[in-house]
Design an enzyme around this catalytic site. Structure first.
Site, PDB file in Angstrom:
ATOM      1  CB  CYS A 176      38.246 -43.993  39.063  1.00  0.00           C
ATOM      2  SG  CYS A 176      38.313 -44.213  40.784  1.00  0.00           S
ATOM      3  CG  HIS A 236      35.739 -39.735  38.968  1.00  0.00           C
ATOM      4  ND1 HIS A 236      35.449 -40.943  38.539  1.00  0.00           N
ATOM      5  CD2 HIS A 236      35.994 -40.257  40.254  1.00  0.00           C
ATOM      6  CE1 HIS A 236      35.567 -42.181  39.031  1.00  0.00           C
ATOM      7  NE2 HIS A 236      36.041 -41.540  40.189  1.00  0.00           N
ATOM      8  CD  GLU A 271      33.994 -39.424  34.962  1.00  0.00           C
ATOM      9  OE1 GLU A 271      35.313 -39.131  34.736  1.00  0.00           O
ATOM     10  OE2 GLU A 271      33.935 -40.336  36.243  1.00  0.00           O
TER      11      GLU A 271
END
Lengths: 309, 195
Positions: free
Chosen positions: B82, B173, B175
């Site tokens: 991002c 994302h 994560e």
């Protein structure tokens, strides 16, 4: 009751909401009252701005009913910056929240700084697509708000004072309450949930992970770089700074250059919160701090933190 | 940690660094939080997390951090998500802003809209296994990519996971999801670069 969205199937999971809160970690969210202040905040490194009609210190000084900022003001601020824009609605005022969602703000703060609109109920935050942040003084209050759908918790502290004492008190209380749960047996968690007045499933989740299920930020009286680093070292994952940046005292704005220097210094201290050398540098960069108002000198009726439950 | 475990840093100035550290921990990989340029010394690879790219740029102004990060990125594997992808891009739009320029792509900030347009989607990927679940938060869009950039996943027809040499970038994302294939790929890239 579904008040916040036109189309229920469009409701995203909490993950998209807490995801934005994750991206704000390590940052400073600054209160601003116009586009010029928002631009100063963004240039100084604010991770988001809170669009307000008046900052908490002014609300406290001027009195009257404090409401959601005007849409015109919020739009002006949204147009001025590329970072996320937050705005406050009154506790329980779900129509102000609907308006803020329709405006497209990135986060809604259901805030005790504004005059509450409902003596019993907070907003059903699950019904909105826009994420909410809510204030809390202890773990029970935090989990009640999360149960209602909040995607971020912040300490209430005592807004508009420039006195960090109750932000410290509330963060220490939340951390202590969490620590207490982690050493309890399963059978003790039922009683803990009763005592906290919080949903059992959330109590269980906190006991298991040792942390809130959503990001845990701090607000309410943070005025200096050292205050920001203090809250970070106590466990806050990011900080809100309200009146402390743009106010000289309760009614006078600071000069723009002075506000910009303070904003930059607080951003630096929030990132480097454990680096004493850089905290010295950040504190040196800061010219003056708001005069402030000692929380201990306030009457019970003047406290904002006791709004909400 | 044995001698073969690489040393991975996560830029921790601001943003989703904690989530990346947790994702690496899922893979048994420790990491170092990087807040000052000297913390780059000795790293085999760096993750630049999501967050606000304007804030990252502001905090990189001190101590010649930006120039040192540019040098590091030219010589080592870097993975940006991002805002991290925005920082790596050669060209940034809305508004134009400085970047490390280590990835030959043009990126438009907040291209899908504001938070109300943030979404979880499943999309096609060249990574081995099923389609990839992707969490987009106020996401940027890769508007164009140079000939040396390989696309590894798509949102509709737009590239969302790209690789050029030892540089990897995602506009979503990984994560924030449970699927660790993207972080695994980066660790493989770090291992390949070291050997």
């Amino acid at each position: 009751m579904l008040v916040g969205v036109a189309n229920e199937t469009a409701l995203p999971g909490l993950r998209v909401k807490t995801g934005l809160a994750e991206m704000l970690k390590g940052g400073v969210i600054m209160d601003v009252t116009d586009a010029a202040q928002a631009e100063i905040a963004e240039a100084a490194g604010a991770v988001a701005v809170m669009a307000l009609e008046r900052v908490p210190a002014q609300i406290r000084a001027e009195g009257g009913v404090a409401r959601m900022a005007s849409p015109k003001k919020i739009k002006e601020i949204m147009a001025a910056v590329s970072i996320p824009v937050m705005a406050k609605c009154r506790i329980g005022h779900f129509v102000e929240a609907q308006i803020l969602q329709e405006l497209g703000v990135d986060f809604i703060d259901e805030s005790e700084v504004l005059t509450p609109a409902d003596e019993l109920n907070h907003v059903d935050k699950h019904a909105f697509r826009t994420p909410f942040v809510c204030g809390a003084r202890d773990l029970g209050e935090a989990l009640r708000r999360i149960g209602e759908g909040a995607a971020m918790i912040r300490t209430k502290g005592e807004a508009g004072t420039g006195d960090v004492i109750h932000a410290v008190k509330h963060m220490r209380q939340i951390v202590k309450d969490i620590r207490g749960l982690t050493v309890m047996g399963e059978e003790e968690l039922y009683v803990a949930a009763k005592g906290l007045g919080a949903p059992l499933e959330l109590v269980r989740a906190v006991a298991k992970t040792g942390r809130l299920p959503v990001p845990n930020f701090s607000a309410g009286g943070i005025a200096t770089p050292a205050d920001a680093a203090l809250m970070r070292q106590l466990g806050a994952e990011a900080v809100f700074v309200g009146s402390g940046i743009f106010m000289r005292d309760s009614t006078e704005f600071a000069a723009p250059a002075e506000a910009a220097a303070r904003a930059r210094a607080i951003v630096k201290a929030t990132t480097h919160y454990e680096d004493a050398g850089l905290l010295v540098a950040a504190s040196e960069d800061c010219t003056g701090a708001m005069k402030g108002l000692a929380v201990a000198a306030l009457e019970a009726g003047q406290l904002l933190q006791t709004r909400g439950w | 940690m044995d001698a073969t475990t690489p040393s991975i840093g996560v830029l921790a100035l601001q943003g989703g660094y904690a989530a990346h550290a947790a994702a690496l921990a899922d893979l048994g990989q420790p990491c170092r939080e990087v807040r000052r340029p000297q913390a780059l010394d000795g790293l085999d690879g760096l993750i630049i997390p999501g967050g606000e790219s304007t804030v990252l740029l502001r905090l990189l102004e001190s101590e010649d951090f930006f120039a040192r990060l540019c040098t590091f990125a030219r010589q080592h594997p870097v993975f940006g998500t991002c805002a991290g992808a925005i920082l790596m891009a050669a060209r940034v739009l809305d508004p134009a802003q400085p970047s490390l320029g280590c990835l030959d792509v043009t990126v438009r900030r907040n291209a899908y809209g504001r938070q109300n347009d943030s979404v979880v989607q499943t999309g096609r990927t060249l990574l081995p296994g099923p389609d990839l679940e992707m969490v987009f938060i106020r996401a940027p869009r890769i508007e164009s990519a140079g000939a040396e950039v390989e696309t590894l996943a798509w949102r509709d027809t737009s590239p969302v996971l790209v690789r050029q040499g030892s540089h990897l970038a995602a506009t979503f994302h990984p994560e924030l999801g449970q699927d660790r294939r993207v972080h695994r790929l980066f660790l493989d890239m770090v291992a390949a670069h070291a050997s």
